[in-house]
Write an enzyme that holds these catalytic residues in place. Structure first.
Site, PDB file in Angstrom:
ATOM      1  N   CYS A 251       0.016   3.688   2.764  1.00 17.50           N
ATOM      2  CA  CYS A 251       0.499   3.198   4.054  1.00 17.50           C
ATOM      3  C   CYS A 251       1.989   3.515   4.213  1.00 17.50           C
ATOM      4  CB  CYS A 251       0.278   1.694   4.169  1.00 17.50           C
ATOM      5  SG  CYS A 251      -1.444   1.199   4.035  1.00 17.50           S
TER       6      CYS A 251
ATOM      7  N   CYS B 128       0.832  -1.212   0.000  1.00 19.22           N
ATOM      8  CA  CYS B 128       0.000   0.000   0.000  1.00 19.22           C
ATOM      9  C   CYS B 128       0.870   1.267   0.000  1.00 19.22           C
ATOM     10  CB  CYS B 128      -0.907  -0.032   1.233  1.00 19.22           C
ATOM     11  SG  CYS B 128      -1.776   1.495   1.567  1.00 19.22           S
TER      12      CYS B 128
END
Length: 103
Positions: free
Chosen positions: A31, A28
């Site tokens: 993230c 991600c």
């Protein structure tokens, strides 16, 4: 940041204490964007334990908790959810701090 070793350990953090569950995944990009500032956020909110939950490792938990976008944050105090910052958008340090201050 605490990284649970198994589902049982993860469940223990749900049941007791003031915990912020940070749902993330290695792949991600959003993230990876926020991860470097997580220690600063943790330092600003010492009343919470921060638990990193890899969404891919705990997919059943993510589904049960309706975590469909990451990074996402769910705050649980002694087994009761008290707040969530869950969506598919990139989150900034300021947005996360404002969310935690509002609790």
């Amino acid at each position: 940041m605490i990284i649970p070793k198994n589902l049982e350990e993860l469940a223990g953090y749900v049941e007791k204490g003031k915990n912020v569950f940070f749902f993330t995944a290695d792949w991600c990009g959003d993230c990876r964007f926020i991860k470097p500032v997580m220690p600063e956020i943790e330092a600003e909110f010492p009343e919470y334990q921060f638990i990193e939950v890899d969404r891919d490792d705990y997919m059943d938990v993510a589904i049960e908790w309706n975590i469909f976008g990451i990074p996402s944050f769910v705050v649980i105090n002694d087994g009761k959810e008290v707040g969530r910052f869950v969506n598919k958008n990139r989150k900034t340090k300021e947005e996360i701090a404002a969310f935690l201050r509002e609790l």
